[in-house]
Design a protein around this motif. Sequence first.
Motif, short mmCIF file in Angstrom:
data_model
loop_
_atom_site.label_atom_id
_atom_site.label_comp_id
_atom_site.label_asym_id
_atom_site.label_seq_id
_atom_site.Cartn_x
_atom_site.Cartn_y
_atom_site.Cartn_z
N MET A 1 0.86 -1.20 0.00
CA MET A 1 0.00 0.00 0.00
C MET A 1 0.89 1.25 0.00
N SER A 2 0.58 2.17 -0.92
CA SER A 2 1.41 3.38 -0.94
C SER A 2 0.97 4.32 0.19
N ALA A 3 1.93 5.10 0.68
CA ALA A 3 1.65 5.96 1.83
C ALA A 3 0.90 7.21 1.40
N LEU A 4 0.02 7.69 2.26
CA LEU A 4 -0.62 8.99 2.05
C LEU A 4 0.32 10.08 2.54
N LEU A 5 0.94 9.81 3.68
CA LEU A 5 1.89 10.77 4.28
C LEU A 5 3.16 10.00 4.59
N GLU A 6 4.27 10.56 4.15
CA GLU A 6 5.56 9.93 4.45
C GLU A 6 6.52 10.97 4.98
N VAL A 7 6.80 10.85 6.25
CA VAL A 7 7.73 11.78 6.91
C VAL A 7 9.04 11.03 7.04
N SER A 8 10.14 11.60 6.55
CA SER A 8 11.41 10.88 6.74
C SER A 8 12.54 11.80 7.17
N GLY A 9 13.24 11.34 8.19
CA GLY A 9 14.44 12.03 8.68
C GLY A 9 14.18 13.45 9.13
N VAL A 10 13.02 13.70 9.72
CA VAL A 10 12.68 15.08 10.10
C VAL A 10 13.24 15.43 11.48
N TRP A 63 3.44 13.87 0.48
CA TRP A 63 1.99 13.79 0.64
C TRP A 63 1.33 13.37 -0.66
N GLY A 64 0.41 12.40 -0.57
CA GLY A 64 -0.47 12.07 -1.69
C GLY A 64 0.17 11.23 -2.77
N GLU A 65 -0.61 11.06 -3.84
CA GLU A 65 -0.22 10.21 -4.97
C GLU A 65 -0.51 10.94 -6.27
N PRO A 66 0.45 11.31 -7.08
CA PRO A 66 1.89 11.16 -6.86
C PRO A 66 2.35 12.06 -5.72
N PRO A 67 3.38 11.65 -4.99
CA PRO A 67 3.78 12.40 -3.80
C PRO A 67 4.31 13.80 -4.12
N VAL A 68 3.83 14.76 -3.31
CA VAL A 68 4.36 16.14 -3.41
C VAL A 68 4.90 16.51 -2.04
N SER A 69 5.86 17.41 -2.03
CA SER A 69 6.46 17.81 -0.76
C SER A 69 5.57 18.83 -0.06
N LEU A 70 5.39 18.65 1.24
CA LEU A 70 4.64 19.66 2.02
C LEU A 70 5.58 20.70 2.61
N LEU A 71 6.88 20.49 2.46
CA LEU A 71 7.83 21.41 3.06
C LEU A 71 7.68 22.80 2.47
N GLY A 72 7.64 23.80 3.32
CA GLY A 72 7.55 25.18 2.84
C GLY A 72 6.13 25.62 2.53
N LYS A 73 5.17 24.70 2.57
CA LYS A 73 3.77 25.08 2.31
C LYS A 73 3.17 25.70 3.57
N SER A 74 2.24 26.65 3.35
CA SER A 74 1.61 27.32 4.49
C SER A 74 0.63 26.38 5.18
N GLU A 75 0.23 26.73 6.39
CA GLU A 75 -0.75 25.93 7.12
C GLU A 75 -2.04 25.82 6.32
N SER A 76 -2.47 26.93 5.71
CA SER A 76 -3.75 26.87 4.98
C SER A 76 -3.62 26.02 3.72
N ALA A 77 -2.46 26.09 3.05
CA ALA A 77 -2.27 25.26 1.85
C ALA A 77 -2.29 23.78 2.23
N ILE A 78 -1.72 23.46 3.38
CA ILE A 78 -1.70 22.06 3.83
C ILE A 78 -3.11 21.60 4.22
#
Length: 246
Positions: A1-10, A63-78
């Motif tokens: 199963m592909s991940a919806l959220l993948e946090v790595s090395g944070v 985040w998501g499929e295809p995965p996009v980075s959430l880094l640098g996105k605002s709280e409202s965009a997330i």
Amino acid sequence: MSALLEVSGVSVSFDGFKALNNLSFSIGKSELRAVIGPNGAGKTTFMDVVTGKTRPDEGRILWGEPPVSLLGKSESAIAVAGVGRKFQRPTVFEDQSVQDNLMMALSKPRTPFSVLTFKPASVDYARIKELAEVIGLSAELGRKSGELSHGQKQWLEIGMLLAQEPKLLLVDEPAAGMTTAEREKTTRILRDAARDRAVVVVEHDMDFVRKLDCKVTVLHEGSVLAEGSLDHVTGNKDVIEVYLGR
Ligand code: ADP
């Protein structure tokens, strides 16, 4: 199963202190997960990082499929991307009825409640009824939210968040201050919610976590100490030492 959220090395540091230390975490599309750990383990910082409130010093959040980075996105965009968050204290419009609270939440997906309008152009009464059923408040639709019990307010807010159609719902200590019967019902609501979306429950109450009957992630000093079933993690000697203090 592909991940919806993948946090790595944070990692996240506050004045040189690592609140998160090389944390990795992933969750699938319709998965219920409990995140536990002692005070100061990094649970709140973890939620802050996922929701864009705190920026990590290093690591990746995909985040998501295809995965996009959430880094640098605002709280409202997330939030618009589909990450919903429920803080510990219930926040509902106390002067409004249960129905009106749900109506407002439904009026605009993934919008902070504070900017919702009281008189939306159209009202989806069928969906309001459905949501009220999911959160067990069908008989309370006409009641002022301020008159509800603590547990009922928590369910109402969960219903309002569900109305906003998040793909991932982060819930902070939902069982705190609830009666045993309210906890039972909350377990059911969260388990049901996780059928169509990912739900992460940060919780201290072990009995409650047991009833959730899901995979558990144990945080300690900003990292994952153990992961697996509750029996598996509570049988881990590191977890017993740091979390259960035995
Ligand atoms: P938990 O939610 O598991 O109790 P937190 O994520 O709140 O843990 O905190 C992890 C650690 O980071 C704690 O030691 C806390 O004191 C520290 N911390 C969290 N936020 C800040 C901040 N804004 N400034 C300084 N230290 C912080």
